[in-house]
Structures are given as structure tokens and as C-alpha cells.
Design a protein around this motif. Structure first.
Motif, PDB file in Angstrom:
ATOM      1  N   GLN A   1      95.509 -29.519  20.295  1.00 45.01           N
ATOM      2  CA  GLN A   1      94.641 -29.411  19.753  1.00 45.01           C
ATOM      3  C   GLN A   1      94.208 -28.316  20.104  1.00 45.01           C
ATOM      4  O   GLN A   1      92.033 -27.272  20.128  1.00 45.01           O
TER       5      GLN A   1
ATOM      6  N   VAL B   1      84.528 -20.462  15.316  1.00 41.29           N
ATOM      7  CA  VAL B   1      84.429 -21.483  16.414  1.00 41.29           C
ATOM      8  C   VAL B   1      83.142 -22.358  17.224  1.00 41.29           C
ATOM      9  O   VAL B   1      82.567 -21.012  18.412  1.00 41.29           O
TER      10      VAL B   1
ATOM     11  N   ASP C   1      81.965 -24.618  18.479  1.00 39.31           N
ATOM     12  CA  ASP C   1      81.822 -25.496  19.245  1.00 39.31           C
ATOM     13  C   ASP C   1      82.980 -24.660  20.415  1.00 39.31           C
ATOM     14  O   ASP C   1      83.591 -24.069  20.729  1.00 39.31           O
TER      15      ASP C   1
ATOM     16  N   ASN D   1      83.047 -25.991  24.115  1.00 31.38           N
ATOM     17  CA  ASN D   1      83.752 -26.702  24.406  1.00 31.38           C
ATOM     18  C   ASN D   1      85.158 -26.827  23.362  1.00 31.38           C
ATOM     19  O   ASN D   1      86.541 -27.245  24.280  1.00 31.38           O
ATOM     20  N   ARG D   2      85.838 -25.936  22.185  1.00 30.94           N
ATOM     21  CA  ARG D   2      86.972 -26.437  21.803  1.00 30.94           C
ATOM     22  C   ARG D   2      87.936 -25.855  22.837  1.00 30.94           C
ATOM     23  O   ARG D   2      87.717 -24.292  23.063  1.00 30.94           O
TER      24      ARG D   2
ATOM     25  N   TYR E   1      82.093 -20.045  26.112  1.00 30.83           N
ATOM     26  CA  TYR E   1      83.777 -20.867  25.810  1.00 30.83           C
ATOM     27  C   TYR E   1      83.886 -21.564  26.674  1.00 30.83           C
ATOM     28  O   TYR E   1      84.397 -20.701  28.410  1.00 30.83           O
TER      29      TYR E   1
END
Length: 177
Positions: free
Chosen positions: A55, A92, A94, A96-97, A121
Motif C-alpha cells: 500500500q 497524493v 490523500d 493519510n496515504r 502527511y
């Protein structure tokens, strides 16, 4: 009895030497990271941990010429000198990635990781030992056309001493990032 004690003594010396020799390369990376990464605000992730989690978004913070010689699969080149968090935000959105940053051994990537954390982040990791440790442990790297390669840009002869499981490439810095 005397022969037994001598053999036992030699056995302990041999085990100690094997142990110390095995730690030599690792201790150089440890020592260098402790020297240059004073803040240690970006947690490390080991190469094995990275292989178990697909991920993560991988960001390569080396110079473009280093990335072109080889990089970890699916890594995105972002550089470090002119690293722009707005560019990352576009890639990116997001925050939370999970992100893993890496460079040769983990110094330049630490600085980029700090910038990512400061920009909100939440889950940023620094690959312990960078691409050198990755390759030293036998994990694959890929060239600019996606072919697996044994070549790794060793940055310079001083840093290249920590890379021991690859064909070392030294070259001029073609790009300014």
C-alpha cells in the motif's frame, strides 16, 4: 582437558569474529544515519517491512541521474534539493496515504520526509539504509526502461563503500535536483 579449553576458547573467538564481520556494513550505515539524521522525526521502515506492504507510495529523493540508473519498482522520482510539496499534493491528495521515502542510505530522504510530515502527511517512513540496504539484502531494482538490473548509482566513492551487493555506477550529475 587443556585441549578442550583451547578449543572452547578458539570457538568463542571465531563466533565473535563472525558476529563482528557480519555487523561491519550495517554499523557503517547505522553510524552514518546517527551522525546526519539528528532529528529522527521520520520513523524508519526496514526493507523487509516494505516488501510485506504493497500500500505504500514510494518516493525516490535522489538526483534524477541516480534514479535513471536504478530505482525500486513503482517508485516516483521527486528529488530533494527543489522538492515541492505542492507537486506531491497533486500526486497524493490523500494525506493519510502511507508514504515511504528513500535515497542512497536515508539522509536526503529524511529531509523530504520531514517536509511531508510538516505539510500534514500522517504516515511517512524513511527506508532504513535506502536503496543501498535494499540492494544489499538482495531485493530487485529496475532501470529507466523497467528492466531488472544489478546496477546502482553509488553517489560517490565514499558513500559507495556501504553498497556491497550491486554493480556500482558513478557518474556526473546531469540534473540539478
Amino acid at each position: 582437558m587443556r585441549l578442550y579449553l583451547q578449543m572452547k576458547y578458539l570457538f568463542h573467538i571465531l563466533i565473535s569474529l563472525i558476529f563482528l564481520c557480519g555487523l561491519r556494513g550495517q554499523s557503517e550505515i547505522d553510524k552514518t544515519l546517527r551522525k546526519f539524521n539528528n532529528n529522527n522525526c521520520v520513523p524508519y521502515i526496514a526493507a523487509e517491512g516494505l516488501t510485506r506492504n504493497t500500500q505504500f507510495l514510494l518516493l525516490d529523493t535522489r538526483e534524477k541521474v541516480e534514479f535513471e540508473v536504478s530505482h525500486i519498482a513503482k517508485a516516483i522520482w521527486v528529488g530533494n534539493k527543489n522538492f515541492d510539496t505542492d507537486t506531491i499534493l497533486a500526486i497524493v491528495p490523500d494525506k493519510n496515504r502511507p508514504i515511504v521515502v528513500y535515497c542512497s542510505i536515508g539522509i536526503r530522504s529524511e529531509k523530504v520526509g520531514e517536509k511531508l510530515l510538516k505539510n500534514g502527511y500522517k504516515e511517512v517512513y524513511n527506508l532504513y539504509g535506502g536503496i543501498f540496504e535494499w540492494k544489499n539484502k538482495g531485493f530487485p531494482v529496475y532501470d529507466s526502461i523497467g528492466q531488472e538490473t544489478d546496477r546502482v548509482h553509488a553517489y560517490n566513492r565514499h558513500w559507495g563503500k556501504m553498497l556491497n551487493n550491486a554493480t556500482k555506477v558513478y557518474g556526473h550529475k546531469k540534473h540539478n535536483n
